[in-house]
Structures are given as C-alpha cells and as structure tokens.
Design an enzyme around this catalytic site. Sequence first.
Site, PDB file in Angstrom:
ATOM      1  N   LYS A 159       0.904  -5.913 -35.564  1.00  0.00           N
ATOM      2  CA  LYS A 159       0.463  -5.685 -34.170  1.00  0.00           C
ATOM      3  C   LYS A 159      -0.781  -4.801 -34.176  1.00  0.00           C
ATOM      4  CE  LYS A 159       2.374  -2.149 -31.709  1.00  0.00           C
ATOM      5  NZ  LYS A 159       1.526  -1.164 -31.043  1.00  0.00           N
ATOM      6  N   ASN A 160      -0.721  -3.702 -34.952  1.00  0.00           N
ATOM      7  CA  ASN A 160      -1.804  -2.724 -34.874  1.00  0.00           C
ATOM      8  C   ASN A 160      -3.058  -3.143 -35.624  1.00  0.00           C
ATOM      9  OD1 ASN A 160      -0.293  -1.203 -33.176  1.00  0.00           O
ATOM     10  ND2 ASN A 160       0.462   0.187 -34.751  1.00  0.00           N
TER      11      ASN A 160
ATOM     12  N   CYS B 236       2.830   3.637 -25.095  1.00  0.00           N
ATOM     13  CA  CYS B 236       4.081   4.389 -25.247  1.00  0.00           C
ATOM     14  C   CYS B 236       3.859   5.868 -24.923  1.00  0.00           C
ATOM     15  CB  CYS B 236       4.572   4.292 -26.688  1.00  0.00           C
ATOM     16  SG  CYS B 236       5.317   2.701 -27.043  1.00  0.00           S
TER      17      CYS B 236
ATOM     18  N   ARG C 277      -1.795  11.787 -25.655  1.00  0.00           N
ATOM     19  CA  ARG C 277      -2.676  10.698 -26.115  1.00  0.00           C
ATOM     20  C   ARG C 277      -4.037  10.756 -25.411  1.00  0.00           C
ATOM     21  NH1 ARG C 277       0.716   5.409 -27.247  1.00  0.00           N
ATOM     22  NH2 ARG C 277      -0.507   5.360 -29.149  1.00  0.00           N
TER      23      ARG C 277
ATOM     24  N   ASP D 119       5.027   6.032 -37.262  1.00  0.00           N
ATOM     25  CA  ASP D 119       5.747   4.915 -36.631  1.00  0.00           C
ATOM     26  C   ASP D 119       7.088   4.633 -37.309  1.00  0.00           C
ATOM     27  OD1 ASP D 119       2.747   2.984 -35.840  1.00  0.00           O
ATOM     28  OD2 ASP D 119       3.649   4.749 -34.942  1.00  0.00           O
TER      29      ASP D 119
ATOM     30  N   ARG E  49       7.105  -5.472 -27.048  1.00  0.00           N
ATOM     31  CA  ARG E  49       5.655  -5.239 -27.140  1.00  0.00           C
ATOM     32  C   ARG E  49       5.191  -5.279 -28.582  1.00  0.00           C
ATOM     33  NH1 ARG E  49       3.902   0.140 -25.201  1.00  0.00           N
ATOM     34  NH2 ARG E  49       2.123  -0.623 -26.380  1.00  0.00           N
TER      35      ARG E  49
HETATM   36  C1  EPZ Z   1      -2.285   4.249 -33.135  1.00  0.00           C
HETATM   37  O1  EPZ Z   1      -2.218   4.915 -31.897  1.00  0.00           O
HETATM   38  C2  EPZ Z   1      -1.180   3.223 -33.108  1.00  0.00           C
HETATM   39  N1  EPZ Z   1      -1.436   2.271 -32.032  1.00  0.00           N
HETATM   40  C3  EPZ Z   1       0.159   3.924 -32.916  1.00  0.00           C
HETATM   41  O2  EPZ Z   1       1.160   2.929 -33.022  1.00  0.00           O
HETATM   42  C4  EPZ Z   1       0.347   4.906 -34.072  1.00  0.00           C
HETATM   43  O3  EPZ Z   1       1.543   5.628 -33.838  1.00  0.00           O
HETATM   44  C5  EPZ Z   1      -0.826   5.892 -34.124  1.00  0.00           C
HETATM   45  O4  EPZ Z   1      -2.063   5.163 -34.225  1.00  0.00           O
HETATM   46  C6  EPZ Z   1      -0.757   6.819 -35.335  1.00  0.00           C
HETATM   47  O5  EPZ Z   1      -0.669   6.061 -36.504  1.00  0.00           O
HETATM   48  C7  EPZ Z   1      -2.329   1.279 -32.260  1.00  0.00           C
HETATM   49  O6  EPZ Z   1      -2.920   1.179 -33.327  1.00  0.00           O
HETATM   50  C8  EPZ Z   1      -2.540   0.314 -31.129  1.00  0.00           C
HETATM   51  P1  EPZ Z   1      -4.078   8.219 -32.663  1.00  0.00           P
HETATM   52  P2  EPZ Z   1      -3.420   5.860 -31.447  1.00  0.00           P
HETATM   53  O7  EPZ Z   1      -5.308   8.119 -31.833  1.00  0.00           O
HETATM   54  O8  EPZ Z   1      -4.687   5.389 -32.042  1.00  0.00           O
HETATM   55  C9  EPZ Z   1      -4.500  12.510 -31.036  1.00  0.00           C
HETATM   56  C10 EPZ Z   1       3.118   1.875 -32.425  1.00  0.00           C
HETATM   57  O9  EPZ Z   1       4.286   2.307 -32.371  1.00  0.00           O
HETATM   58  N2  EPZ Z   1      -5.684  11.985 -30.369  1.00  0.00           N
HETATM   59  O10 EPZ Z   1      -4.173   8.039 -34.115  1.00  0.00           O
HETATM   60  O11 EPZ Z   1      -3.349   6.081 -29.987  1.00  0.00           O
HETATM   61  C11 EPZ Z   1      -3.246  11.953 -30.421  1.00  0.00           C
HETATM   62  O12 EPZ Z   1      -2.854  12.731 -29.322  1.00  0.00           O
HETATM   63  C12 EPZ Z   1       1.993   2.710 -31.870  1.00  0.00           C
HETATM   64  O13 EPZ Z   1       2.761   0.782 -32.947  1.00  0.00           O
HETATM   65  C13 EPZ Z   1      -6.538  12.883 -29.744  1.00  0.00           C
HETATM   66  O14 EPZ Z   1      -6.287  14.080 -29.738  1.00  0.00           O
HETATM   67  O15 EPZ Z   1      -3.029   7.195 -32.160  1.00  0.00           O
HETATM   68  C14 EPZ Z   1      -2.277  12.054 -31.548  1.00  0.00           C
HETATM   69  O16 EPZ Z   1      -1.775  13.366 -31.594  1.00  0.00           O
HETATM   70  C15 EPZ Z   1       2.504   3.973 -31.200  1.00  0.00           C
HETATM   71  N3  EPZ Z   1      -7.635  12.405 -29.124  1.00  0.00           N
HETATM   72  C16 EPZ Z   1      -3.140  11.818 -32.772  1.00  0.00           C
HETATM   73  O17 EPZ Z   1      -4.482  12.022 -32.376  1.00  0.00           O
HETATM   74  C17 EPZ Z   1      -7.933  11.063 -29.113  1.00  0.00           C
HETATM   75  O18 EPZ Z   1      -8.940  10.671 -28.528  1.00  0.00           O
HETATM   76  C18 EPZ Z   1      -3.016  10.427 -33.327  1.00  0.00           C
HETATM   77  O19 EPZ Z   1      -3.343   9.565 -32.304  1.00  0.00           O
HETATM   78  C19 EPZ Z   1      -7.059  10.173 -29.756  1.00  0.00           C
HETATM   79  C20 EPZ Z   1      -5.942  10.660 -30.378  1.00  0.00           C
END
Ligand code: EPZ
Length: 421
Positions: A23-24, A118, A123, A307, A400
Amino acid sequence: MTQKFIINGRKPLKGTMAVSGSKNAALPLIAASILASSPVELSNVPDIQDVNTMLKILAYLGAKTEWVKPGVIRIDCAKLCSRNLPHELVCKLRASILLISPLLARFGKAKMAYPGGCVIGKRPLDAHLDTPKYLGAKVKSGKYLQLSAKQLKGTRIIIEEVSVTGTESAIMAAVTAKGETELVLAAMEPHVQDLCRFLNKMGAKIRGIGTHILKITGVRKLKGVRHKVIADYIELGTFAIAAALVPKSKVTITGGNPEDLEALWNKFREIGVNFSIKDKNVTVKHTPRLKPCRKLITRVHPGFPTDLQAPFGLLLTQAPGVVKVFETIFEGRLNYLFELEKMGARVEILNPHQAIVIGPTKLRGANVTSCDLRAGATLVLAALAAQGTSEVAHIDYIDRGYEAFEEKLKGLGARIRRVAS
Ligand code: EPZ
C-alpha cells in the site's frame, strides 16, 4: 455503514499465503504518475480502499485511470488539469498529501484541503511544506494548502523529521527542479526506495537510493513506464506474527521481501519464535513457549517498523516477563493496548510514547474496536488466538490497507466472517 468481524478463536492457521503489493509503495507511485508525459502501468497493485481513493482523486483532475486486469492499473495523465482538491476527496487518507508536490512541479501551483488518515498522532505537514519552500515555492496554509512556483530550484535540504511521505514529497518536487538537490536525513523505507527506482526508470537522476542522503539532478521530462510495486513488508510481518501467535499454526508466506524485515526477524530470534526463511519464503510455526523480550523500540527503517509495533506488542502478551514498548515515531499509537486489556492482556500505558506489557496472559474473546489500520489488524490477530468468540468493530480501517484480509485468513483456516455492525 460500518462493519465488524465475528471471529471464533484458536483455529490453527495452516498453509500458504501470498503477500500483496505494498500500500505504502503504490500510493506514492500513483501520485508520481502525475509527472509522466505518457501513460504509466503499475502491476502488483493491492486492490484496497486507499489505492482506489487515490485513483478517484487523479480522475477528478482529468487523468484516465483504469484497472486493466486484477492487480494492474493504467494511468494516463495527458489531459490532467490543475484543480483545487476538495476536502471530501483528500480527507480520506494521509497519502493525498503526496499529490501536492507533483502538481506543483507540473503546473507551477497546487491547492488542496488538508489530508486525512489514521489518528495515530498529530501528523503535522511541515516536512511536506518546508521542502517546496526551500526549492523556491510560495506556501500558504489556511483553509487550503496553496503552493506556487514559477520554477523550482535545487538546493541542499535537511529533512527535519525523518518523514516517509515528507521525503517522498521532496523527491517528487526535486526530480524536475532546476539543478542539484541534496536531501539529507531522507527516509529510506522500502517504499521510498521503490519510488526512487520508479522515477529513475522514468528518466529522473536520483543517487544514494537506500541511504539517508539522496542526490537528485533535475531533468526536464519524465516518461511513463511499466513498474511492479514492491511486496508489502508490513503485511508479511503481520501474517508472520499471526502464525507465531495462534496455537498449532504453521504458515508459509510467499511473494514477500524478507530482507525488508531484518529488525523483525532479529526480535523473532530474541524471543525464540520458530521460523525459517528459504528462497524469500518465510515459514512460521506457533511457538507456545516464548523467551523474554528485552524491550521493543520502533525506529525509522531499517529499525523496527512502527507499523508492526501493535502486532508485535500483541505477541509480547504471550512472552514471559515485563517488557517496555517504546513507540518513538507516533504519539497516538498505543491505544490498541486498552482493547487488548479487554481480552485479558496485562498492560500499562506510561505516556504517549511508552507502555509496558506483562506476559504471558491467556487471551479470551471480547468485543473490541479498531482505532487505526494496524491496530485493527492486531485486534483480529488477538481474536484468532483468543479462547471463544470475539467481535472486532470498525474494520473499515483494515480495508484501507490490507487486501482480501479475511479471505487470506479464511484460506488458512480461520473462522472469521464480516457482518454489518
Ligand atoms: C508513513 O506515514 C506511512 N504512510 C505510515 O503508514 C507509517 O506509519 C509512517 O510513514 C512511518 O513509517 C504512508 O506511507 C502513506 P511520517 P507518514 O511522516 O509519512 C512526524 C500505515 O499504517 N512528522 O514518516 O505520515 C510525524 O508526526 C501508515 O500504513 C512531522 O513532524 O509518517 C511522525 O511523528 C500509518 N512533520 C513522524 O514524523 C511532518 O511534516 C513520522 O511521520 C511529517 C511527519
């Protein structure tokens, strides 16, 4: 209308299951198709809600998108136009934020409502909005996110949070920017690497794939290509944990990339899970007596994936001792433990990032509710291992991100059925 699963526990899982496409990985690849001057064809695409929502958004922008056969989509963005992306379309998933950079790169502007996804933490979007700014875009965030730039210009960017989709956004903005871009502290999850390989096939010039420093030389044009989506390593891990957890199970999981899950196999060895890997196939047997686990800490790749924190936290309820779980990536990803308590687990949430799990405890059937995609899958696994019948509500989260989840489990002998709530 929400639906729920009714599950009869302790039916052994036996046989073979094949992992679907990731998915990702599929979601950023669909977004990156916006950059292609000719049609793109993606194979091994999971038929899940988030994919179909992304295709609907592209169609709203004028792209021609179709499932040419199971698992294969064709995307033609020749007639794509620049339109504001409304709340009702983008609020369904976090990944809609991945559209903003390619739209900005292609049209010089992008306007969209805030993404959904989610509720596993605040986020924020700074990683997605900072990088276009560094590349010369004007960014306004009010009711809508609005970006504009005549020509993006390459530069050196340190991505503050090692954000996965933040990195993917930065890559898609940089591949057609003028000159050189260096992305420092880039995420390197398997799906980030797959996006880079896809873009390079299209004609991009990205170096350093698989490391935390990406060097990108901007190019003028990217052509459409055929690409096979990588296997879903989180699905692989989810089913491997299910087999270790459910009594008398033995499951072989094919079609995955076990090398993406080194951190999970290290934890399996630490707690004595009975498993083997041969020619990329993973065979896992139920392990009735696990060994104590020192602690579980989620990290960016190649560390233990956030995850899989929930499914592995469930497995830890069957290991002896008191173990600390550190969810270092998100601040709202431990709530599934409250649902597991209803099934007999002994847990304590110490703060938004830390919990303890005390095991082993017998799991008994209960009525529980999914609070996010991976927590939902975890509650299904718990119900499969528990004595008696359980109901898992709000399973739309699961739809999803897991393709044919209950069909694959039924194929392994699980007693699971979907009913309206
Ligand atoms: C991706 O989410 C994945 N989703 C998530 O998978 C996964 O859990 C996550 O990466 C971590 O591996 C997709 O790829 C569509 P992040 P993402 O930006 O990109 C902080 C699932 O279950 N952050 O890496 O949204 C954030 O708050 C989903 O398949 C900022 O501070 O995660 C978090 O603490 C859930 N500012 C950390 O970084 C930003 O602009 C990681 O978030 C963006 C993120």
